[in-house]
Design a protein around this motif. Structure first.
Motif, PDB file in Angstrom:
ATOM      1  N   UNK A 180       0.846  -1.191   0.000  1.00 24.76           N
ATOM      2  CA  UNK A 180       0.000   0.000   0.000  1.00 24.76           C
ATOM      3  C   UNK A 180       0.878   1.236   0.000  1.00 24.76           C
ATOM      4  N   UNK A 181       0.296   2.366  -0.361  1.00 25.37           N
ATOM      5  CA  UNK A 181       1.062   3.596  -0.400  1.00 25.37           C
ATOM      6  C   UNK A 181       0.175   4.775  -0.726  1.00 25.37           C
ATOM      7  N   UNK A 182       0.809   5.896  -1.023  1.00 25.01           N
ATOM      8  CA  UNK A 182       0.085   7.125  -1.308  1.00 25.01           C
ATOM      9  C   UNK A 182       0.370   7.587  -2.729  1.00 25.01           C
ATOM     10  N   UNK A 183      -0.512   8.431  -3.233  1.00 25.07           N
ATOM     11  CA  UNK A 183      -0.347   9.116  -4.510  1.00 25.07           C
ATOM     12  C   UNK A 183      -0.331  10.620  -4.206  1.00 25.07           C
ATOM     13  N   UNK A 184       0.696  11.362  -4.650  1.00 27.88           N
ATOM     14  CA  UNK A 184       1.792  10.881  -5.482  1.00 27.88           C
ATOM     15  C   UNK A 184       2.748   9.990  -4.703  1.00 27.88           C
ATOM     16  N   UNK A 185       3.337   9.022  -5.413  1.00 23.92           N
ATOM     17  CA  UNK A 185       4.291   8.106  -4.786  1.00 23.92           C
ATOM     18  C   UNK A 185       5.585   8.866  -4.529  1.00 23.92           C
ATOM     19  N   UNK A 186       6.074   8.868  -3.269  1.00 25.99           N
ATOM     20  CA  UNK A 186       7.317   9.592  -2.976  1.00 25.99           C
ATOM     21  C   UNK A 186       8.484   9.023  -3.777  1.00 25.99           C
ATOM     22  N   UNK A 187       9.401   9.909  -4.170  1.00 28.40           N
ATOM     23  CA  UNK A 187      10.610   9.459  -4.852  1.00 28.40           C
ATOM     24  C   UNK A 187      11.490   8.718  -3.849  1.00 28.40           C
ATOM     25  N   UNK A 188      12.317   7.777  -4.327  1.00 29.84           N
ATOM     26  CA  UNK A 188      13.191   7.029  -3.407  1.00 29.84           C
ATOM     27  C   UNK A 188      14.031   7.919  -2.507  1.00 29.84           C
TER      28      UNK A 188
END
Length: 196
Positions: free
Chosen positions: A168-176
């Motif tokens: 799972x995660x968020x949008x926008x996806x954080x950059x590495x």
């Protein structure tokens, strides 16, 4: 508190079933050429296990899902090489390009979603594959949203032998790099934290 901070640092990853290195990824497609749209590729890697299906739920609180035409919610890779249809590569679709054994099976009920929907602010989908040679890494879907999109996603990918990979995660996806910085900050907070 600590658990919440760690959850925010990166997408959670839980594997059930026989032990192996099967993974899922939800990453920015840097080849996308559609102005105003961010495309995310869904990648599955069974490390020798065949990919068999997926369930995804995306809920946006801002922005919208990009879903061009022609649209069957399947990869339209036949059209990608034709001028004027290149955008379909970064459409919102589920399946494996060039693999005719994919199908849609309904919505993301296992993740709390409703019936099959690829709408302006919600994606609720379950899809599957019956081919026996998709051991990865392979792109099994694409989610495209407007650049101003904000929201969350969660997903389960399944592999042969019953292995399930939840993420799972968020949008926008954080950059590495942003994730690494956030991780360092979280570690610093944890180091300074003392039970009261």
């Amino acid at each position: 508190m600590i658990k919440q901070l760690l959850t925010a640092v990166a997408a959670g990853l839980f594997i059930a079933g026989q032990a192996n290195a099967a993974t899922s990824s939800f990453v920015v497609d840097t080849n996308n050429t559609i102005p105003g749209v961010t495309a995310y590729s869904i990648l599955a890697d069974g490390e020798g296990l065949d990919w068999t299906g997926g369930v995804i739920l995306v809920e946006l609180t801002q922005g919208s899902v990009y879903n061009g035409v022609p649209d069957s919610n399947q990869p339209q890779n036949f059209f990608w090489a034709f001028p004027g249809f290149e955008h379909l590569q970064w459409d919102t679709w589920f399946g494996i390009p060039g693999d005719g054994t994919n199908g849609m099976a309904g919505g993301a009920g296992d993740l709390g979603g409703g019936p099959l929907e690829i709408g302006p602010t919600v994606i609720s989908a379950t899809w599957f594959n019956t081919a026996l040679n998709d051991t990865g890494p392979v792109r099994v879907g694409n989610v495209s949203v407007t650049d101003d999109a904000v929201g969350a996603w969660k997903m389960i990918l399944s592999f042969a032998n019953g292995t399930l990979v939840y993420s799972e995660g968020v949008i926008p996806v954080p950059e590495p790099a942003s994730l690494a910085l956030l991780g360092v900050g979280t570690l610093a907070l944890m180091r300074g934290w003392r039970p009261g």
